[in-house]
Design a protein around this motif. Structure first.
Motif, short mmCIF file in Angstrom:
data_model
loop_
_atom_site.label_atom_id
_atom_site.label_comp_id
_atom_site.label_asym_id
_atom_site.label_seq_id
_atom_site.Cartn_x
_atom_site.Cartn_y
_atom_site.Cartn_z
N ALA A 199 35.08 36.07 31.57
CA ALA A 199 35.25 36.23 32.95
C ALA A 199 36.14 34.98 33.44
CB ALA A 199 34.10 36.19 33.33
N ARG A 203 34.04 34.18 39.10
CA ARG A 203 33.14 35.10 38.83
C ARG A 203 31.82 34.12 37.77
NH1 ARG A 203 29.14 38.37 40.37
NH2 ARG A 203 28.90 39.42 38.82
N GLN A 206 30.25 31.11 40.15
CA GLN A 206 29.22 32.07 41.39
C GLN A 206 27.89 32.58 40.84
OE1 GLN A 206 30.28 36.29 42.60
NE2 GLN A 206 29.27 36.27 44.29
N THR A 252 34.56 40.47 33.89
CA THR A 252 35.26 40.08 35.38
C THR A 252 34.69 41.83 36.44
OG1 THR A 252 36.28 37.60 34.98
CG2 THR A 252 36.11 39.27 36.85
N ARG A 253 35.28 42.05 36.33
CA ARG A 253 35.49 43.78 37.00
C ARG A 253 34.89 44.46 35.78
NH1 ARG A 253 39.85 40.97 38.59
NH2 ARG A 253 39.46 40.37 40.93
#
Length: 277
Positions: A199, A203, A206, A252-253
């Motif tokens: 990732a 990200r 976080q 990541t997304r």
């Protein structure tokens, strides 16, 4: 703009799992709107259905149902029309499509999709294996896995493993820990598909910060959330993946479902390659 809500009534003569899945999949297509779910499982006679109809009258909304008994489905449909509530038999159009193509009348079975079967026991076996091989446990029998997920901390290894197990895929996951060499068992696997998960550094930082806050452990390990340290972790992970030519998925997304779908495709190709050998 605030979030808006609507009542979603799910009426089933079985567990209601099918309706819950369909309802949530449909609702996910509308941003800012959430359903207030009313689930009515095991509705198999008129008395039970009348209680459901009374609930719908009190909280009008969309009604989805799976009722095999024709009298029950017609009674519910008629009541919904009188109340002005949109309703749909979720399986009816699909079953109709199958019947028109196959040319064979269906044999109605309440909860037929949940019948105990080889597939059911395969999923249970996969779940047991996956839970026992979470986070680098029982490395000595990794060869028994169908899929092994590898990645640094907070790359969704565990939830993805559990999702795959629910699809009957025995999945182990192995964390890559800074300053610790990858386990040797990992680098000599023959049968399992090994997939690297990565990732973006932002990200991962976080998610790690949120995790520390949730555990009231913020600041205990500065390198855990230090961006440069995380970048170094990811680079080391990618070098390991490249060394063994393992496929890599950037999460990541991606949702867990999207990541799992990509792995299932890779696993299908991997199995065909093993069979051909």
């Amino acid at each position: 703009m605030g979030r808006s809500f609507f009542h979603l009534h799910l009426v089933s003569d079985s567990t209601g799992e099918t309706l819950i899945t369909v309802g949530r999949a449909a609702t996910a297509q509308y941003q800012g709107i959430s359903p207030i779910e009313h689930v009515y499982p095991l509705v198999r006679n008129m008395r039970q259905l009348d209680r459901v109809i009374s609930e719908i009258e009190n909280e009008p909304g969309i009604v989805l149902f799976t009722l095999v008994e024709k009298d029950l489905s017609e009674r519910l449909r008629s009541a919904c029309e009188e109340m002005g509530c949109p309703s749909m038999s979720v399986l009816e159009p699909i079953v109709g499509l199958f019947q028109s193509y196959l040319g064979v009348a269906m044999t109605p079975r309440i909860g037929g999709q949940h019948t105990l079967s080889t597939e059911y026991f395969r999923r249970i076996d996969a779940l047991n294996f996956t839970m026992m091989h979470d986070d680098g446990q029982l490395l000595d029998n990794l060869e028994q896995a169908d899929v092994v997920l590898v990645g640094v901390s907070r790359t969704s290894k565990t939830p993805t493993s559990i999702y795959l197990a629910n699809r009957g895929i025995k999945t182990a996951n192995v964390p890559l820990v800074p300053g610790v060499a990858p386990p040797p068992e990992l680098e000599h696997l023959l049968k399992p598909l090994v997939v690297g998960l990565v990732a973006s550094p932002e990200r991962i930082v976080q998610i790690r910060q949120n995790r520390l806050l949730a555990l009231n452990a913020d600041g205990r390990d500065a390198t855990y959330t230090d961006k440069q340290s995380v970048i170094d972790e990811i680079l080391r992970a990618r070098r390991l993946f490249d060394k063994h030519d393992w496929p890599v998925i950037d999460v990541t997304r991606r949702s867990i479902e999207e990541t799992a779908a990509a792995i299932i495709d890779l696993h299908r190709t991997h199995r065909l390659r093993l069979i051909a050998q």
